[in-house]
Design an enzyme around this catalytic site. Structure first.
Site, mmCIF file in Angstrom:
data_model
loop_
_atom_site.group_PDB
_atom_site.id
_atom_site.type_symbol
_atom_site.label_atom_id
_atom_site.label_comp_id
_atom_site.label_asym_id
_atom_site.label_seq_id
_atom_site.Cartn_x
_atom_site.Cartn_y
_atom_site.Cartn_z
ATOM 1 N N CYS A 1 10.073 12.090 6.074
ATOM 2 C CA CYS A 1 11.237 11.038 5.598
ATOM 3 C C CYS A 1 10.506 11.009 4.180
ATOM 4 N N CYS B 1 20.397 7.701 8.100
ATOM 5 C CA CYS B 1 20.474 7.256 9.580
ATOM 6 C C CYS B 1 20.657 5.683 9.731
ATOM 7 N N ASP C 1 0.845 -1.202 0.071
ATOM 8 C CA ASP C 1 0.087 -0.083 -0.088
ATOM 9 C C ASP C 1 0.903 1.129 -0.003
ATOM 10 N N CYS D 1 22.330 7.793 23.086
ATOM 11 C CA CYS D 1 22.872 7.836 21.684
ATOM 12 C C CYS D 1 21.633 8.740 21.102
ATOM 13 N N CYS E 1 21.354 9.510 14.963
ATOM 14 C CA CYS E 1 20.551 9.436 13.784
ATOM 15 C C CYS E 1 19.541 10.552 13.745
ATOM 16 N N CYS F 1 24.854 5.524 12.698
ATOM 17 C CA CYS F 1 24.641 4.703 13.870
ATOM 18 C C CYS F 1 26.073 4.023 14.095
ATOM 19 N N CYS G 1 18.129 6.622 0.929
ATOM 20 C CA CYS G 1 18.580 7.717 1.639
ATOM 21 C C CYS G 1 19.869 7.160 2.265
HETATM 22 C C1 B12 Z 1 7.197 0.997 2.963
HETATM 23 C C2 B12 Z 1 8.921 1.109 3.448
HETATM 24 C C3 B12 Z 1 9.513 2.366 3.715
HETATM 25 C C4 B12 Z 1 8.640 3.348 3.677
HETATM 26 C C5 B12 Z 1 8.025 3.556 5.087
HETATM 27 C C6 B12 Z 1 9.042 3.526 6.148
HETATM 28 C C7 B12 Z 1 8.548 2.962 7.524
HETATM 29 N N1 B12 Z 1 9.146 3.168 8.695
HETATM 30 O O1 B12 Z 1 7.627 2.216 7.582
HETATM 31 C C8 B12 Z 1 9.699 4.672 3.391
HETATM 32 C C9 B12 Z 1 9.861 4.849 1.857
HETATM 33 C C10 B12 Z 1 9.578 5.930 4.173
HETATM 34 C C11 B12 Z 1 11.059 3.778 3.659
HETATM 35 C C12 B12 Z 1 12.114 4.477 4.176
HETATM 36 C C13 B12 Z 1 13.344 3.626 4.578
HETATM 37 N N2 B12 Z 1 13.203 2.379 4.453
HETATM 38 CO CO1 B12 Z 1 12.143 1.126 4.093
HETATM 39 N N3 B12 Z 1 10.807 -0.120 3.901
HETATM 40 C C14 B12 Z 1 9.456 -0.147 3.562
HETATM 41 C C15 B12 Z 1 8.919 -1.786 3.612
HETATM 42 C C16 B12 Z 1 8.748 -2.279 2.347
HETATM 43 C C17 B12 Z 1 7.458 -1.743 4.504
HETATM 44 C C18 B12 Z 1 7.840 -1.127 5.929
HETATM 45 C C19 B12 Z 1 6.538 -1.385 6.598
HETATM 46 O O2 B12 Z 1 5.761 -2.048 6.469
HETATM 47 N N4 B12 Z 1 6.101 -0.491 7.729
HETATM 48 C C20 B12 Z 1 4.856 -0.675 8.505
HETATM 49 C C21 B12 Z 1 5.261 -0.135 9.713
HETATM 50 C C22 B12 Z 1 4.066 -0.038 10.771
HETATM 51 O O3 B12 Z 1 6.075 -0.934 10.541
HETATM 52 P P1 B12 Z 1 7.560 -0.501 11.140
HETATM 53 O O4 B12 Z 1 8.130 0.534 10.582
HETATM 54 O O5 B12 Z 1 8.488 -1.758 11.410
HETATM 55 O O6 B12 Z 1 7.224 -0.431 12.678
HETATM 56 C C23 B12 Z 1 6.077 -0.737 13.498
HETATM 57 C C24 B12 Z 1 6.169 -2.232 13.694
HETATM 58 O O7 B12 Z 1 7.693 -2.531 13.680
HETATM 59 C C25 B12 Z 1 5.712 -2.284 15.283
HETATM 60 N N5 B12 Z 1 6.279 -3.406 15.918
HETATM 61 C C26 B12 Z 1 7.666 -4.040 16.192
HETATM 62 N N6 B12 Z 1 7.650 -4.985 16.882
HETATM 63 C C27 B12 Z 1 6.352 -5.261 17.127
HETATM 64 C C28 B12 Z 1 5.998 -6.215 18.096
HETATM 65 C C29 B12 Z 1 4.517 -6.270 18.275
HETATM 66 C C30 B12 Z 1 3.911 -7.498 19.017
HETATM 67 C C31 B12 Z 1 3.671 -5.485 17.679
HETATM 68 C C32 B12 Z 1 2.168 -5.416 17.827
HETATM 69 C C33 B12 Z 1 4.060 -4.310 16.728
HETATM 70 C C34 B12 Z 1 5.425 -4.217 16.598
HETATM 71 O O8 B12 Z 1 6.361 -1.323 15.842
HETATM 72 C C35 B12 Z 1 6.619 -0.223 14.829
HETATM 73 C C36 B12 Z 1 5.269 0.984 15.194
HETATM 74 O O9 B12 Z 1 4.057 0.407 15.116
HETATM 75 C C37 B12 Z 1 10.135 -2.450 4.395
HETATM 76 C C38 B12 Z 1 10.216 -3.897 3.871
HETATM 77 C C39 B12 Z 1 9.407 -4.642 5.022
HETATM 78 N N7 B12 Z 1 8.419 -5.444 4.377
HETATM 79 O O10 B12 Z 1 9.522 -4.488 6.213
HETATM 80 C C40 B12 Z 1 11.185 -1.653 3.963
HETATM 81 C C41 B12 Z 1 12.249 -1.664 4.911
HETATM 82 C C42 B12 Z 1 11.587 -1.109 6.379
HETATM 83 N N8 B12 Z 1 13.292 -0.257 4.603
HETATM 84 C C43 B12 Z 1 14.358 -0.282 5.003
HETATM 85 C C44 B12 Z 1 15.360 0.679 4.827
HETATM 86 C C45 B12 Z 1 16.800 0.408 5.195
HETATM 87 C C46 B12 Z 1 14.904 1.926 4.559
HETATM 88 C C47 B12 Z 1 15.404 3.374 4.533
HETATM 89 C C48 B12 Z 1 16.862 3.666 5.422
HETATM 90 C C49 B12 Z 1 15.995 4.050 3.150
HETATM 91 C C50 B12 Z 1 17.160 3.295 2.612
HETATM 92 N N9 B12 Z 1 17.247 1.872 2.076
HETATM 93 O O11 B12 Z 1 18.146 3.761 2.537
HETATM 94 C C51 B12 Z 1 14.631 4.510 5.125
HETATM 95 C C52 B12 Z 1 14.420 4.387 6.661
HETATM 96 C C53 B12 Z 1 13.338 5.206 7.239
HETATM 97 C C54 B12 Z 1 12.840 4.760 8.731
HETATM 98 N N10 B12 Z 1 13.777 5.723 9.363
HETATM 99 O O12 B12 Z 1 12.113 4.083 8.801
HETATM 100 C C55 B12 Z 1 14.922 -1.619 5.414
HETATM 101 C C56 B12 Z 1 15.211 -1.716 7.084
HETATM 102 C C57 B12 Z 1 16.518 -2.432 7.274
HETATM 103 C C58 B12 Z 1 16.799 -2.366 8.621
HETATM 104 N N11 B12 Z 1 18.049 -2.690 8.810
HETATM 105 O O13 B12 Z 1 16.022 -2.296 9.752
HETATM 106 C C59 B12 Z 1 13.423 -2.568 5.063
HETATM 107 C C60 B12 Z 1 13.168 -3.447 6.191
HETATM 108 C C61 B12 Z 1 13.892 -3.287 3.709
HETATM 109 C C62 B12 Z 1 14.420 -4.404 3.654
HETATM 110 N N12 B12 Z 1 14.271 -5.315 3.177
HETATM 111 O O14 B12 Z 1 15.690 -4.291 4.368
HETATM 112 N N13 B12 Z 1 10.776 2.424 3.565
HETATM 113 S S1 SF4 Z 2 19.753 3.644 16.357
HETATM 114 FE FE1 SF4 Z 2 22.110 4.001 16.261
HETATM 115 S S2 SF4 Z 2 22.365 6.092 15.849
HETATM 116 FE FE2 SF4 Z 2 20.391 6.054 16.363
HETATM 117 S S3 SF4 Z 2 20.194 6.228 18.653
HETATM 118 FE FE3 SF4 Z 2 20.241 4.260 18.258
HETATM 119 S S4 SF4 Z 2 22.586 3.740 18.397
HETATM 120 FE FE4 SF4 Z 2 22.464 5.920 18.295
HETATM 121 S S1 SF4 Z 3 17.816 9.933 7.720
HETATM 122 FE FE1 SF4 Z 3 16.282 8.194 7.983
HETATM 123 S S2 SF4 Z 3 14.617 9.108 8.722
HETATM 124 FE FE2 SF4 Z 3 15.965 10.737 7.773
HETATM 125 S S3 SF4 Z 3 15.176 11.048 5.792
HETATM 126 FE FE3 SF4 Z 3 16.908 9.762 5.541
HETATM 127 S S4 SF4 Z 3 15.813 7.689 5.927
HETATM 128 FE FE4 SF4 Z 3 14.151 9.121 6.429
#
Ligand code: B12
Ligand code: SF4
Ligand code: SF4
Length: 235
Positions: A200, A222, A106, A167, A170, A226, A219
């Site tokens: 973001c 962040c 979505d 820390c 980020c 780290c 990007c």
């Molecule tokens: C859509 C998407 C994006 C979107 C939205 C980001 C977001 N934060 O959701 C955008 C385009 C902005 C984006 C950006 C980035 N993304 Co991106 N993205 C995705 C994607 C495809 C889906 C993420 C998703 O479904 N989010 C939904 C939300 C609700 O989930 P969440 O962020 O994890 O947070 C919630 C849950 O984790 C929950 N939770 C955690 N534990 C538990 C336990 C329980 C019991 C419950 C109920 C809930 C819960 O708590 C959080 C808050 O509700 C994933 C791939 C995937 N399928 O995971 C990659 C992914 C998250 N992206 C990734 C990366 C690296 C990035 C970027 C750094 C860009 C880049 N590559 O340079 C940035 C970072 C932004 C940030 N700081 O979050 C990586 C992360 C790797 C890692 N080491 O963590 C992923 C996993 C892709 C991959 N295959 O590795 N992304």
């Molecule tokens: S995610 Fe990494 S850079 Fe961000 S507060 Fe935690 S240790 Fe520091």
């Molecule tokens: S540093 Fe991380 S949170 Fe900030 S704009 Fe880039 S991906 Fe998004």
């Protein structure tokens, strides 16, 4: 019967850098698409592919074409490993479903089938950092992730505590000021608690993806700043 060690060894042999196993009971209440996604399964195998730290050395204020390529290549490698492990489990009589490494289902809401970060945390690979990424002790957040759902009764891994401490690197470095600096032990109440998602996504879609040689919503800043997974001081 397939053991946790066997599936982990297979994943490493195929090119994974880290592998962990989550008991899905640890993720009760997590958002999935479809809502019933997890119903047939009891475990998730999470696979991580590390991105070279040198890629992030080159990132200063914006993503580089080299990062865009490694991002794509790591996604393909993860999908490939995941499909081969899925085949292994299916051949042994288990149900298995490989979730794509990077597919937003979505785009309006920016969500995938399931959050790999959440599953990876539940599989003991690391913790959710203030940047809302999975932080691993060995590679920091310089890992890409994917998830393999299964009903094979694999032994789950122990959890790791959150080690961000005081820390805030980020938060200070984010070019969109999107990271709020919230703290939690397991996970934030909502994504918005941790991140200004609009800020973001605006930075990634409007400013970065249009740069020459990028074409993806990446990007890297962040991830780069780290201190975990580098030789520099750790928090
Ligand atoms: C859509 C998407 C994006 C979107 C939205 C980001 C977001 N934060 O959701 C955008 C385009 C902005 C984006 C950006 C980035 N993304 Co991106 N993205 C995705 C994607 C495809 C889906 C993420 C998703 O479904 N989010 C939904 C939300 C609700 O989930 P969440 O962020 O994890 O947070 C919630 C849950 O984790 C929950 N939770 C955690 N534990 C538990 C336990 C329980 C019991 C419950 C109920 C809930 C819960 O708590 C959080 C808050 O509700 C994933 C791939 C995937 N399928 O995971 C990659 C992914 C998250 N992206 C990734 C990366 C690296 C990035 C970027 C750094 C860009 C880049 N590559 O340079 C940035 C970072 C932004 C940030 N700081 O979050 C990586 C992360 C790797 C890692 N080491 O963590 C992923 C996993 C892709 C991959 N295959 O590795 N992304
Ligand atoms: S995610 Fe990494 S850079 Fe961000 S507060 Fe935690 S240790 Fe520091
Ligand atoms: S540093 Fe991380 S949170 Fe900030 S704009 Fe880039 S991906 Fe998004």
């Amino acid at each position: 019967m397939f053991s946790a060690l066997e599936i982990k060894n297979k994943a490493i042999e195929l090119g994974a850098d880290l592998v962990g196993i989550a008991d899905l009971n640890r993720l009760t209440g997590i958002q999935t698409i479809p809502e019933t996604l997890l119903d047939p399964y009891s475990r998730a195998v999470v696979i991580a592919s590390a991105i070279s730290p040198d890629i992030f050395e080159q990132i200063q204020t914006e993503p580089t074409p080299l990062y865009a390529h490694h991002y794509q290549a790591a996604n393909s490698l993860l999908d490939h490993i995941n499909l081969l492990l899925q085949r292994e489990l299916l051949r042994n009589g288990y149900q298995a479903l490989a979730i794509p490494a990077s597919q937003a289902i979505d785009k309006g809401k920016w969500i995938g089938h399931i959050s790999h970060k959440a599953v990876a945390k539940a599989a003991g690979l690391g913790w959710l950092g203030k940047n809302l990424l999975l932080i691993t002790p060995k590679y920091g957040s310089r890992v890409r992730l994917t998830t393999l759902l299964t009903n094979a009764p694999l032994e789950a891994d122990p959890l790791l505590p959150n080690r961000c401490g005081s820390c805030r690197r980020c938060q200070e470095a984010c070019p969109a000021q999107a990271i709020k600096g919230t703290t939690w032990e397991d996970h934030p109440e909502s994504r918005e608690d941790a991140l200004n998602l609009a800020a973001c996504t605006q930075k990634l879609t409007s400013d970065f993806s249009v740069l020459p040689g990028i074409g993806k919503n990446i990007c890297g800043i962040c991830i780069k700043v780290c201190p975990w997974g580098t030789d520099a001081n750790r928090p």
